[in-house]
Design an enzyme around this catalytic site. Sequence first.
Site, PDB file in Angstrom:
ATOM      1  N   LEU A  65      23.688 -11.815   9.267  1.00  0.00           N
ATOM      2  CA  LEU A  65      23.478 -10.186   9.221  1.00  0.00           C
ATOM      3  C   LEU A  65      22.472  -9.672  10.072  1.00  0.00           C
ATOM      4  CD1 LEU A  65      23.651  -9.607   5.484  1.00  0.00           C
ATOM      5  CD2 LEU A  65      25.258  -8.634   7.238  1.00  0.00           C
ATOM      6  N   ASN A  95      11.625 -12.604   1.334  1.00  0.00           N
ATOM      7  CA  ASN A  95      10.183 -12.344   1.641  1.00  0.00           C
ATOM      8  C   ASN A  95       9.830 -13.763   2.610  1.00  0.00           C
ATOM      9  OD1 ASN A  95       7.601 -12.077   1.549  1.00  0.00           O
ATOM     10  ND2 ASN A  95       7.539 -11.455  -0.578  1.00  0.00           N
ATOM     11  N   SER A 142      12.149  -3.612  -2.816  1.00  0.00           N
ATOM     12  CA  SER A 142      10.862  -4.709  -3.416  1.00  0.00           C
ATOM     13  C   SER A 142       9.800  -3.615  -3.618  1.00  0.00           C
ATOM     14  CB  SER A 142      10.483  -5.885  -2.539  1.00  0.00           C
ATOM     15  OG  SER A 142       9.436  -6.385  -2.725  1.00  0.00           O
ATOM     16  N   LYS A 143       8.996  -4.240  -4.687  1.00  0.00           N
ATOM     17  CA  LYS A 143       7.626  -3.622  -5.191  1.00  0.00           C
ATOM     18  C   LYS A 143       6.790  -3.595  -4.034  1.00  0.00           C
ATOM     19  CE  LYS A 143       5.573  -7.693  -7.220  1.00  0.00           C
ATOM     20  NZ  LYS A 143       5.055  -8.103  -5.948  1.00  0.00           N
ATOM     21  N   TYR A 155       8.089  -7.905   5.846  1.00  0.00           N
ATOM     22  CA  TYR A 155       8.972  -7.887   4.409  1.00  0.00           C
ATOM     23  C   TYR A 155       8.503  -6.488   3.869  1.00  0.00           C
ATOM     24  CZ  TYR A 155      11.355  -8.746   0.010  1.00  0.00           C
ATOM     25  OH  TYR A 155      12.234  -8.813  -1.172  1.00  0.00           O
ATOM     26  N   ALA A 186      10.779  -6.070  -8.882  1.00  0.00           N
ATOM     27  CA  ALA A 186       9.295  -6.497  -8.893  1.00  0.00           C
ATOM     28  C   ALA A 186       9.217  -8.165  -8.960  1.00  0.00           C
ATOM     29  CB  ALA A 186       8.614  -6.016  -9.898  1.00  0.00           C
TER      30      ALA A 186
END
Length: 259
Positions: A65, A95, A142-143, A155, A186
Site C-alpha cells: 500500500l 505503529n 489511533s488514540k 504514526y 486505544a
Amino acid sequence: MDLNLKNKVVIVTGGSKGIGLGITEALIAEGAIPVIISRNKSSVEAVIKKIHAEGKEAHYAIAELSDPEQCKNAVEVAVKKYGRIDAVVNNAGVNDGVSLENGSYEDFMKSLQCNLVHYYLIAHHALPELKKSKGSIVNIGSKTSFTGQGGTSGYAAANGGRNALTREWAVELLPYSIRVNAIIVAECYTPLYDKWIKTFDNPEEKLESITKHIPLENRMTTAEEIANTTVFLLSDKSSHTTGQLIFVDGGYTHLDRAL
C-alpha cells in the site's frame, strides 16, 4: 438487527489479520462481500479459503500500500470482480516507532507513506464507485493522535491526518450522500500488539500495567468490538452519521484513569 449489508462489496485494507480480520469476519456475518487488500499473500489466501469453505463470498488483492500504483490496481480488482464498491474500510498500518529524537526525514516520510497516504489513495480510486452506490467510508485511527505516546512521531502524525481526512471527506462528499466516519482504537490486543508486548522483559507485568488503567472492566478492547462498530457505521442504520470520530476504547482516552 439486520444491517442491510447483504451482498454489499466492501474493501478492507489489512483485512486478514488483527482488527482488519475482525472487520472481515463481521462483514461476512452480515452477508457482505469483503475484498481484502493485503501484502501478505499467505495470510489473505488462508482467510479467503476459510470463507469460501463456509460457502460465503469474498475476494482479495495483493498490494504494497505504500506504492500508489498498487493501490490503484487493488481497487480495480474489486471493480473488475464485482462491478461495484459499496464501502471502504481503511485499516492497514503499523505503529513503527519513528521518533523525533532518533528518527530521520526518510523514516518520517516512510511512516506517513505506510500509515496515511494509502488512506487517501484507496478512497480516491474507489470514489467513482462510491458515488454510484452512495456508499460509506470508515477510517480506523489511533488514540496516539489525541494522547501522544512518546517515540512515535510518524504514526501519531499519520493518525492525526486520518482524523482530519475523515472530517474533510465528510464535508467534500456531502453532495454524493457518502458518509465518512472514523473509529479511534486505544488498547486492542492484536498480533502486532502481542509482538510489541513481548519485547519487554516482563510481558505479563507490562500488559497488566496497561489493562489496569482501562476504565471499563480493566481489559483490552477486542477486535470484534471494533468490528461491530465498524459494520454499524457502514450500514444504513447509521444513515445520518457522518464526520464522527467514534472511540471504541473502554473509556481509555477520555475518562480519568485515576478511577
